[in-house]
Design a protein around this motif. Structure first.
Motif, mmCIF file in Angstrom:
data_model
loop_
_atom_site.group_PDB
_atom_site.id
_atom_site.type_symbol
_atom_site.label_atom_id
_atom_site.label_comp_id
_atom_site.label_asym_id
_atom_site.label_seq_id
_atom_site.Cartn_x
_atom_site.Cartn_y
_atom_site.Cartn_z
ATOM 1 N N GLY A 12 0.850 -1.199 0.000
ATOM 2 C CA GLY A 12 0.000 0.000 0.000
ATOM 3 C C GLY A 12 0.883 1.245 0.000
ATOM 4 N N LEU A 13 0.297 2.350 0.417
ATOM 5 C CA LEU A 13 1.016 3.630 0.409
ATOM 6 C C LEU A 13 2.341 3.536 1.168
ATOM 7 C CD1 LEU A 13 -0.047 6.143 -0.879
ATOM 8 C CD2 LEU A 13 -0.908 6.883 1.341
ATOM 9 N N MET A 14 2.293 2.946 2.377
ATOM 10 C CA MET A 14 3.495 2.887 3.206
ATOM 11 C C MET A 14 4.467 1.823 2.698
ATOM 12 S SD MET A 14 2.982 5.331 5.208
ATOM 13 C CE MET A 14 4.334 5.201 6.358
ATOM 14 N N GLY A 15 3.964 0.631 2.426
ATOM 15 C CA GLY A 15 4.839 -0.453 1.985
ATOM 16 C C GLY A 15 5.542 -0.120 0.682
ATOM 17 N N SER A 16 4.794 0.453 -0.273
ATOM 18 C CA SER A 16 5.458 0.765 -1.546
ATOM 19 C C SER A 16 6.439 1.917 -1.364
ATOM 20 C CB SER A 16 4.446 1.021 -2.663
ATOM 21 O OG SER A 16 3.569 2.017 -2.298
ATOM 22 N N GLY A 17 6.123 2.847 -0.464
ATOM 23 C CA GLY A 17 7.060 3.949 -0.195
ATOM 24 C C GLY A 17 8.357 3.429 0.414
ATOM 25 N N ILE A 18 8.236 2.504 1.360
ATOM 26 C CA ILE A 18 9.446 1.943 2.001
ATOM 27 C C ILE A 18 10.247 1.154 0.954
ATOM 28 C CG2 ILE A 18 10.322 0.430 3.836
ATOM 29 C CD1 ILE A 18 7.618 0.991 5.344
ATOM 30 N N ALA A 19 9.532 0.389 0.118
ATOM 31 C CA ALA A 19 10.221 -0.403 -0.917
ATOM 32 C C ALA A 19 10.990 0.516 -1.866
ATOM 33 C CB ALA A 19 9.198 -1.238 -1.692
ATOM 34 N N GLU A 20 10.349 1.613 -2.250
ATOM 35 C CA GLU A 20 11.001 2.544 -3.184
ATOM 36 C C GLU A 20 12.288 3.125 -2.571
ATOM 37 O OE1 GLU A 20 8.640 5.973 -4.375
ATOM 38 O OE2 GLU A 20 10.500 7.027 -4.907
ATOM 39 N N VAL A 21 12.167 3.589 -1.338
ATOM 40 C CA VAL A 21 13.318 4.212 -0.677
ATOM 41 C C VAL A 21 14.451 3.192 -0.510
ATOM 42 C CG1 VAL A 21 14.073 5.248 1.497
ATOM 43 C CG2 VAL A 21 11.928 5.976 0.469
ATOM 44 N N ALA A 22 14.081 1.964 -0.127
ATOM 45 C CA ALA A 22 15.098 0.931 0.086
ATOM 46 C C ALA A 22 15.788 0.569 -1.232
ATOM 47 C CB ALA A 22 14.450 -0.306 0.709
ATOM 48 N N ALA A 23 15.001 0.451 -2.302
ATOM 49 C CA ALA A 23 15.593 0.090 -3.602
ATOM 50 C C ALA A 23 16.494 1.222 -4.101
ATOM 51 C CB ALA A 23 14.486 -0.205 -4.613
ATOM 52 N N ARG A 24 16.051 2.455 -3.909
ATOM 53 C CA ARG A 24 16.890 3.586 -4.337
ATOM 54 C C ARG A 24 18.188 3.614 -3.543
ATOM 55 N NH1 ARG A 24 13.158 8.872 -5.383
ATOM 56 N NH2 ARG A 24 15.208 9.852 -5.551
ATOM 57 N N ALA A 25 18.140 3.102 -2.309
ATOM 58 C CA ALA A 25 19.348 3.093 -1.464
ATOM 59 C C ALA A 25 20.243 1.891 -1.773
ATOM 60 C CB ALA A 25 18.936 3.077 0.003
ATOM 61 N N GLY A 26 19.829 1.037 -2.705
ATOM 62 C CA GLY A 26 20.698 -0.069 -3.118
ATOM 63 C C GLY A 26 20.359 -1.422 -2.514
ATOM 64 N N SER A 27 19.302 -1.506 -1.689
ATOM 65 C CA SER A 27 18.947 -2.800 -1.087
ATOM 66 C C SER A 27 18.265 -3.699 -2.115
ATOM 67 C CB SER A 27 17.977 -2.605 0.083
ATOM 68 O OG SER A 27 18.554 -1.843 1.090
ATOM 69 N N ASP A 28 18.383 -4.986 -1.867
ATOM 70 C CA ASP A 28 17.655 -5.979 -2.653
ATOM 71 C C ASP A 28 16.304 -6.123 -1.939
ATOM 72 O OD1 ASP A 28 16.527 -8.539 -3.038
ATOM 73 O OD2 ASP A 28 18.455 -9.438 -3.505
ATOM 74 N N VAL A 29 15.219 -5.784 -2.644
ATOM 75 C CA VAL A 29 13.897 -5.694 -1.998
ATOM 76 C C VAL A 29 12.940 -6.749 -2.554
ATOM 77 C CG1 VAL A 29 11.906 -4.188 -1.552
ATOM 78 C CG2 VAL A 29 14.188 -3.187 -1.748
ATOM 79 N N LEU A 30 12.265 -7.429 -1.653
ATOM 80 C CA LEU A 30 11.218 -8.370 -2.051
ATOM 81 C C LEU A 30 9.918 -7.845 -1.450
ATOM 82 C CD1 LEU A 30 10.535 -11.131 -3.340
ATOM 83 C CD2 LEU A 30 11.148 -12.206 -1.169
ATOM 84 N N HIS A 141 8.602 2.738 12.357
ATOM 85 C CA HIS A 141 7.440 3.529 11.949
ATOM 86 C C HIS A 141 7.876 4.671 11.032
ATOM 87 C CE1 HIS A 141 3.883 6.306 13.105
ATOM 88 N NE2 HIS A 141 3.543 5.513 12.118
ATOM 89 N N PHE A 142 7.482 4.552 9.758
ATOM 90 C CA PHE A 142 7.812 5.571 8.753
ATOM 91 C C PHE A 142 6.631 6.523 8.595
ATOM 92 C CE2 PHE A 142 10.520 1.987 7.863
ATOM 93 C CZ PHE A 142 11.714 2.545 7.425
ATOM 94 N N PHE A 143 6.867 7.611 7.879
ATOM 95 C CA PHE A 143 5.830 8.637 7.705
ATOM 96 C C PHE A 143 5.542 8.846 6.226
ATOM 97 C CE2 PHE A 143 7.379 8.793 11.860
ATOM 98 C CZ PHE A 143 6.274 9.106 12.624
ATOM 99 N N ASN A 144 4.331 9.225 5.955
ATOM 100 C CA ASN A 144 3.820 9.356 4.595
ATOM 101 C C ASN A 144 3.969 10.799 4.092
ATOM 102 O OD1 ASN A 144 2.279 8.919 2.287
ATOM 103 N ND2 ASN A 144 0.346 9.284 3.344
ATOM 104 N N PRO A 145 4.502 11.048 2.913
ATOM 105 C CA PRO A 145 5.068 10.106 1.945
ATOM 106 C C PRO A 145 6.496 9.694 2.309
ATOM 107 C CG PRO A 145 4.934 12.349 0.999
ATOM 108 C CD PRO A 145 4.463 12.455 2.405
ATOM 109 N N VAL A 146 6.717 8.388 2.336
ATOM 110 C CA VAL A 146 8.003 7.863 2.825
ATOM 111 C C VAL A 146 9.219 8.453 2.078
ATOM 112 C CG1 VAL A 146 9.314 5.774 3.374
ATOM 113 C CG2 VAL A 146 6.826 5.726 3.512
ATOM 114 N N PRO A 147 9.146 8.638 0.740
ATOM 115 C CA PRO A 147 10.341 9.171 0.083
ATOM 116 C C PRO A 147 10.688 10.601 0.528
ATOM 117 C CG PRO A 147 8.860 8.163 -1.520
ATOM 118 C CD PRO A 147 8.096 8.282 -0.233
ATOM 119 N N VAL A 148 9.702 11.324 1.074
ATOM 120 C CA VAL A 148 9.935 12.730 1.426
ATOM 121 C C VAL A 148 10.195 12.918 2.922
ATOM 122 C CG1 VAL A 148 8.926 15.061 1.372
ATOM 123 C CG2 VAL A 148 8.315 13.392 -0.397
ATOM 124 N N MET A 149 9.500 12.164 3.758
ATOM 125 C CA MET A 149 9.565 12.408 5.198
ATOM 126 C C MET A 149 10.860 11.843 5.774
ATOM 127 S SD MET A 149 6.795 14.085 5.442
ATOM 128 C CE MET A 149 6.396 14.289 7.156
#
Ligand code: 3HC
Length: 284
Positions: A12-30, A141-149
């Protein structure tokens, strides 16, 4: 342990935001969702957010493609076996979260693997108790939008080990680039405990006819330099989520400041859930 392979349950909003940030940071994301349809939606959300970063010249096209290439999408939780850290970000349903924690506890091959929840309201201690590894369970606990907060609240319990807390903190701070604050496992942690009474106060003010929605929002934007006014922020968070978090806080502390205002209840019952339904305080 340096985290390289992470799993996210819920896109959802949070999970996809965390996935995006993690992938941009170089992690292997599932990333997992229970159905292909939900998985496709999660993927679209991530692609749209990455495209937006490219449009705004914050990300090159090749970095966008590389980030997307680091995310694997699955409907099968058993594929999480090799993950070192799994962050659960499904809806705020305690039974569902416990079930996911139980299953992950069985699936994760790595004895040292860490389980985290992005919950904003359910005690981490109760989720940890559903596993055989409570010392390896924390709240992230992350905040919405994860890529910005910029913030991540690290929620620790009496059982969580100092080593696990340090690994989770290092991952959020040094890999994802978030600023980490620590919170005890009490409903609301730090931010929601302060933010929610303020937002509910704005709803009460509007309900009492004290000022218009626009004036309440403009007041806080220009008078306190908040990026969004409180009613706009309620719509952004989602009125169902707002009500849920308020109810949890009220149950826990029995303080009137956490009681859900009648207007919020009526709007949720009428399906006016804010931005995601296109109907919020400005349409009321
Ligand atoms: N992904 C990536 N980047 C995004 C984004 C997204 N989803 N949304 C916005 N951005 C970026 C934009 O690219 C832009 O960057 P730039 O200025 O460097 O080009 C910047 O953020 C600002 O975006 P916009 O110009 O589109 O819009 P605004 O200036 O209105 O900002 C906002 C949007 C960042 C959402 C801002 O209004 C804000 O910070 N609002 C408050 C959000 C907040 O309080 N969140 C916490 C909610 S509580 C919570 O999550 C806890 C839960 O438990 C309830």
């Amino acid at each position: 342990m340096k985290i390289q392979r992470i799993g996210i349950v819920g896109g959802g909003l949070m999970g996809s935001g965390i996935a995006e940030v993690a992938a941009r940071a170089g992690s292997d994301v599932l990333l997992s969702e229970p159905t292909q349809e939900l998985l496709d939606k999660a993927r679209q959300r991530i692609v749209a957010s990455l495209d937006r970063a490219v449009e705004r010249q914050k990300l090159s096209e090749s970095d966008r493609d590389a980030a997307l290439g680091r995310i694997t999408f699955t409907t099968d939780l058993s594929e999480f076996e090799d993950r070192q850290l799994v962050i659960e970000a499904v809806t705020e349903d305690e039974d569902l979260k416990k079930e996911i924690f139980r299953r992950l506890d069985d699936i994760l091959g790595h004895e040292e693997a860490i389980l985290a929840s992005n919950t904003s309201s359910i005690p981490i201690t109760r989720l940890a108790a559903a596993t055989g590894r409570p010392e390896r369970v924390v709240g992230m606990h992350f905040f919405n939008p994860v890529p910005v907060m910029a913030l991540m609240e690290l929620v620790t319990t009496v059982r969580s080990s100092a080593e696990v807390e340090a690994i989770a903190e290092d991952y959020a701070a040094n890999t994802l680039g978030k600023t980490v604050i620590r919170a005890k496992d009490r409903a609301g942690f730090v931010v929601n405990m302060l933010l929610v009474p303020y937002l509910l106060g704005a709803i009460r003010m509007y309900e009492a006819g004290f000022a218009s929605a626009r004036d309440i929002d403009t007041g806080m934007k220009l008078g306190a330099n908040h990026p969004m006014g409180p009613l706009e922020l309620c719509d952004f968070i989602g009125l169902d989520t707002m009500k849920h978090v308020a109810d949890v806080l009220f149950d826990e502390y029995k303080e009137p400041m956490y009681a859900s205002p009648p207007l919020l209840t009526r709007m949720v019952e009428a399906g006016m859930l804010g931005r995601k339904t296109g109907r919020g305080f400005y349409e009321y």
